[in-house]
Design an enzyme around this catalytic site. Structure first.
Site, PDB file in Angstrom:
ATOM      1  N   HIS A  81       0.855  -1.183   0.000  1.00  0.00           N
ATOM      2  CA  HIS A  81       0.000   0.000   0.000  1.00  0.00           C
ATOM      3  C   HIS A  81       0.898   1.243   0.000  1.00  0.00           C
ATOM      4  O   HIS A  81       2.030   1.202   0.462  1.00  0.00           O
ATOM      5  CB  HIS A  81      -0.926  -0.012   1.210  1.00  0.00           C
ATOM      6  CG  HIS A  81      -2.035  -1.008   1.100  1.00  0.00           C
ATOM      7  ND1 HIS A  81      -3.374  -0.658   1.073  1.00  0.00           N
ATOM      8  CD2 HIS A  81      -2.012  -2.371   0.980  1.00  0.00           C
ATOM      9  CE1 HIS A  81      -4.117  -1.748   0.947  1.00  0.00           C
ATOM     10  NE2 HIS A  81      -3.314  -2.796   0.901  1.00  0.00           N
ATOM     11  N   CYS A 108      -7.556   0.466   3.750  1.00  0.00           N
ATOM     12  CA  CYS A 108      -7.695  -0.540   4.805  1.00  0.00           C
ATOM     13  C   CYS A 108      -8.646   0.015   5.861  1.00  0.00           C
ATOM     14  O   CYS A 108      -8.340   1.039   6.478  1.00  0.00           O
ATOM     15  CB  CYS A 108      -6.346  -0.874   5.445  1.00  0.00           C
ATOM     16  SG  CYS A 108      -6.483  -2.041   6.827  1.00  0.00           S
ATOM     17  N   ASN A 166      -3.620  -0.003  -2.673  1.00  0.00           N
ATOM     18  CA  ASN A 166      -2.387  -0.608  -3.161  1.00  0.00           C
ATOM     19  C   ASN A 166      -1.745   0.316  -4.173  1.00  0.00           C
ATOM     20  O   ASN A 166      -2.383   1.201  -4.743  1.00  0.00           O
ATOM     21  CB  ASN A 166      -2.698  -1.946  -3.859  1.00  0.00           C
ATOM     22  CG  ASN A 166      -3.090  -3.020  -2.884  1.00  0.00           C
ATOM     23  OD1 ASN A 166      -2.245  -3.620  -2.247  1.00  0.00           O
ATOM     24  ND2 ASN A 166      -4.378  -3.258  -2.756  1.00  0.00           N
TER      25      ASN A 166
END
Length: 318
Positions: free
Chosen positions: A219, A250, A259
């Site tokens: 990420h 997240c 990502n």
């Protein structure tokens, strides 16, 4: 006009990299607005036509926890499958595995954490208990001839406990290796990893599982994803996850972004002379499509730059 010379591949780097596209699942699952199945199907089809050979397409978890993924069966049944492309689905338990089988998944994905705190907060059990829960899924996948992939969350840091030890990462990788996984992802879930630490973690993971079966899942919260990918390439990792238009985040880590964007990853790899088999322009188009469907600009710097360049050329020639 004479074509410019091809870039010279730096010594020691892999000559070819597999890009695993996770936008349709890992990216879209965190969207607040509902994304219709038809949009998801169109996105996956566009990505499949780009040359990507691995697309994480659905998640068979309880719709109570991830309502965005409740249409997994419809999506998997509706896509136009490209020969040679693996369409995977997240399966946390046997119920999810059986649903993935009915939907025609080529690969099932199980997941655990290298952080005890994250494991308890995310799936309400210890690391050891989580891997035990996956034993029947792993056995069923092997019996059915499906690929089995595992993801190790919080391998570079945890939103609850902070630092995660390298020994903890190695232990989880070894547990997943014992389950018979074909591939294991080392995931920087909250994007805190830096290049030196990433190399240490990848080296440790490679002591518990074959290097060519490891993947980097980074990420970009702190802007380190591309640097971490280059660091991973230097130790021999040749599979990386990315998300078209930088989709994702997240839900357990405040401020965590998606990502690394697939467009940005491809630009880096192609600039190094590494083969991917993926058409960057097609991925840029897919990123523009899903960003338009979501009503916002994509998060890929490369994607936005190339789209702006196209628009400028049209203005100058139109």
């Amino acid at each position: 006009m004479q074509r410019p010379p091809s870039p010279r591949l730096p010594e020691g780097l892999p000559t070819r990299v597999k890009v695993v596209e996770v936008g349709p699942r890992d990216g879209l699952q965190n969207e607040r607005q509902y994304v219709p199945a038809s949009i998801k199907v169109d996105l996956i089809n566009r990505l499949g036509r780009s040359g990507l050979t691995a697309i994480e397409s659905a998640s068979f978890v309880s719709p109570k926890w991830v309502p965005q993924m409740a249409d997994g069966h419809e999506v998997m049944q509706s896509i136009n499958r490209v020969r040679g492309t693996t369409y995977s689905a997240l399966t946390p338990n046997m119920k999810g595995f059986e649903a993935a089988m009915r939907a025609g998944a080529d690969e099932v994905v199980i997941f655990g954490a290298a952080s005890e705190a994250f494991s308890h907060r995310n799936i309400n059990c210890s690391i050891a208990e989580s891997t035990q829960r996956f034993e029947p899924v792993a056995s069923a996948a092997k019996a059915a001839g499906l690929r089995l992939r595992a993801s190790v969350s919080c391998a570079l840091g945890c939103p609850y406990q902070g630092e995660v030890s390298i020994d903890a990462v190695r232990d989880v990788v070894a547990r997943f290796a014992d389950l018979g996984c074909d591939e294991i992802d080392i995931a920087d879930t909250i994007g805190v990893g830096t290049a030196g630490r990433v190399q240490e973690v990848m080296d440790a993971a490679a002591s518990a599982f074959r290097l060519d079966g490891l993947a980097g899942h980074f990420h970009d919260t702190y802007g380190q994803a591309l640097a971490n990918i280059l660091a991973s390439l230097e130790v021999g990792v040749s599979t990386f996850h990315s998300s078209v238009a930088g989709l994702g985040g997240c839900p357990y880590a405040a401020g965590a972004t998606g990502n690394v964007a697939t467009e940005d990853l491809l630009f880096l790899l192609h600039g190094l002379g590494i083969e991917t088999g993926v058409n960057l322009d097609d991925v840029v188009d897919a990123g523009a499509f899903i960003s338009g469907a979501l009503g916002r600009q994509g998060a890929s710097r490369v994607g936005n730059a190339l789209l702006a360049k196209r628009a400028n050329l049209c203005d100058n020639t139109g």
